[in-house]
Design an enzyme around this catalytic site. Structure first.
Site, PDB file in Angstrom:
ATOM      1  N   GLY A  50      85.501  50.629 116.632  1.00 50.36           N
ATOM      2  CA  GLY A  50      85.454  49.281 116.064  1.00 50.36           C
ATOM      3  C   GLY A  50      86.270  48.361 116.949  1.00 50.36           C
ATOM      4  N   GLU A  51      87.037  47.489 116.353  1.00 50.17           N
ATOM      5  CA  GLU A  51      87.908  46.594 117.102  1.00 50.17           C
ATOM      6  C   GLU A  51      89.351  46.953 116.775  1.00 50.17           C
ATOM      7  OE1 GLU A  51      89.824  44.554 119.337  1.00 50.17           O
ATOM      8  OE2 GLU A  51      87.661  44.251 119.585  1.00 50.17           O
ATOM      9  N   SER A  52      90.068  47.484 117.757  1.00 46.21           N
ATOM     10  CA  SER A  52      91.402  48.031 117.493  1.00 46.21           C
ATOM     11  C   SER A  52      92.370  46.991 116.941  1.00 46.21           C
ATOM     12  CB  SER A  52      91.983  48.669 118.754  1.00 46.21           C
ATOM     13  OG  SER A  52      92.123  47.713 119.796  1.00 46.21           O
ATOM     14  N   CYS A  82      86.992  55.876 120.406  1.00 47.43           N
ATOM     15  CA  CYS A  82      87.023  54.534 120.972  1.00 47.43           C
ATOM     16  C   CYS A  82      88.231  53.752 120.443  1.00 47.43           C
ATOM     17  CB  CYS A  82      85.694  53.825 120.718  1.00 47.43           C
ATOM     18  SG  CYS A  82      85.420  52.385 121.774  1.00 47.43           S
ATOM     19  N   ARG A 111      92.570  49.211 127.153  1.00 43.37           N
ATOM     20  CA  ARG A 111      91.453  48.772 126.318  1.00 43.37           C
ATOM     21  C   ARG A 111      90.326  48.208 127.189  1.00 43.37           C
ATOM     22  NH1 ARG A 111      92.897  44.229 124.165  1.00 43.37           N
ATOM     23  NH2 ARG A 111      91.673  44.254 122.254  1.00 43.37           N
ATOM     24  N   ILE A 140      81.004  52.129 124.595  1.00 42.71           N
ATOM     25  CA  ILE A 140      80.796  50.746 124.165  1.00 42.71           C
ATOM     26  C   ILE A 140      82.146  50.022 124.226  1.00 42.71           C
ATOM     27  CG2 ILE A 140      79.995  49.228 122.318  1.00 42.71           C
ATOM     28  CD1 ILE A 140      78.423  51.660 121.202  1.00 42.71           C
ATOM     29  N   ARG A 141      82.323  49.151 125.211  1.00 41.77           N
ATOM     30  CA  ARG A 141      83.616  48.474 125.410  1.00 41.77           C
ATOM     31  C   ARG A 141      84.742  49.497 125.327  1.00 41.77           C
ATOM     32  NH1 ARG A 141      84.588  44.231 121.188  1.00 41.77           N
ATOM     33  NH2 ARG A 141      86.380  43.771 122.487  1.00 41.77           N
ATOM     34  N   HIS A 177      81.585  57.571 121.728  1.00 46.81           N
ATOM     35  CA  HIS A 177      81.163  57.639 120.325  1.00 46.81           C
ATOM     36  C   HIS A 177      80.224  58.814 120.078  1.00 46.81           C
ATOM     37  CE1 HIS A 177      82.537  53.549 119.069  1.00 46.81           C
ATOM     38  NE2 HIS A 177      82.361  53.275 120.346  1.00 46.81           N
ATOM     39  N   GLU A 179      79.665  60.146 117.375  1.00 43.41           N
ATOM     40  CA  GLU A 179      79.059  59.963 116.057  1.00 43.41           C
ATOM     41  C   GLU A 179      77.755  59.180 116.099  1.00 43.41           C
ATOM     42  OE1 GLU A 179      81.666  56.384 116.725  1.00 43.41           O
ATOM     43  OE2 GLU A 179      81.772  58.528 117.150  1.00 43.41           O
TER      44      GLU A 179
END
Length: 199
Positions: A50-52, A82, A111, A140-141, A177, A179
């Site tokens: 997600g977004e840390s 991630c 990051r 992803i990023r 990821h 998952e």
């Protein structure tokens, strides 16, 4: 151990549903973790992508940041992907102002090391600990581990020693990821630790 192991997925932000789907196939009881009460009821915890910075802020807002930190220090098995890897890192080289992590993993993390969302990519990784076939990994990023402590085991790296999967004590973490591709072996490795800890 009586009954099935109970595994929590930190459900504040990120790809909670994807982790829940994989875990539900592995004979564990899956629960969402948003409160201290939720956390106290689980045998292991997954920190999703997600977004840390958002996960950091929400975890403090919901009052679970310090309890998660303490649970990790006490040996709770944890698997982070991630943003989850970022949240487990003891050190960030490029966090936003005031960004905090749960820590527990003796690594330094950068990051968005591979660039922006448009620089996302997929590749196959040979990971000896997981056997054949290679792991199909989605980045992803994604972050990378730039430095590891003496007790951290590197599970995978790409492109001139860019470390993308590690484990230490009770923690497993990946830059990518598993998952989202149906890859279950990292989750299975995590569940083995959960069951061993809870037995």
């Amino acid at each position: 151990m009586a009954g099935r192991a109970r595994v929590g997925v930190l459900a504040l932000q990120g790809d909670v549903r994807e982790h829940t789907s994989v875990l539900s196939e592995l004979d564990v009881e899956v629960t969402s973790v948003r409160t201290v009460g939720d956390l106290s009821a689980v045998d292991g915890l997954v920190l999703p992508g997600g977004e840390s910075s958002v996960i950091d802020k929400l975890s403090r807002m919901f009052g679970v940041a310090d309890p998660i930190r303490q649970a990790i220090d006490s040996g709770l098995p944890v698997f982070g992907t991630c943003a989850g890897l970022i949240m487990l890192a003891e050190r960030l080289v490029d966090g936003i102002a005031g960004q905090q992590t749960f820590g527990g993993l003796d690594v330094t993390v950068q990051r968005n090391a591979f660039g922006s969302q448009t620089d996302s990519f997929e590749t196959d990784l040979d990971i000896p600990e997981l056997g054949a076939p290679p792991v199909h990994a989605v980045f992803i990023r994604a972050p990378v581990v730039t430095q590891t402590g003496p007790h951290v085991r590197v599970l995978s790296e790409i492109d001139n020693r860019r470390i993308v999967a590690v484990e230490e004590r009770n923690i497993i973490a990946t830059s990518f990821h598993p998952e989202v591709t149906g890859e279950r072996r990292f989750h299975e490795r995590f569940i083995e630790r959960v069951r061993s800890q809870a037995s």
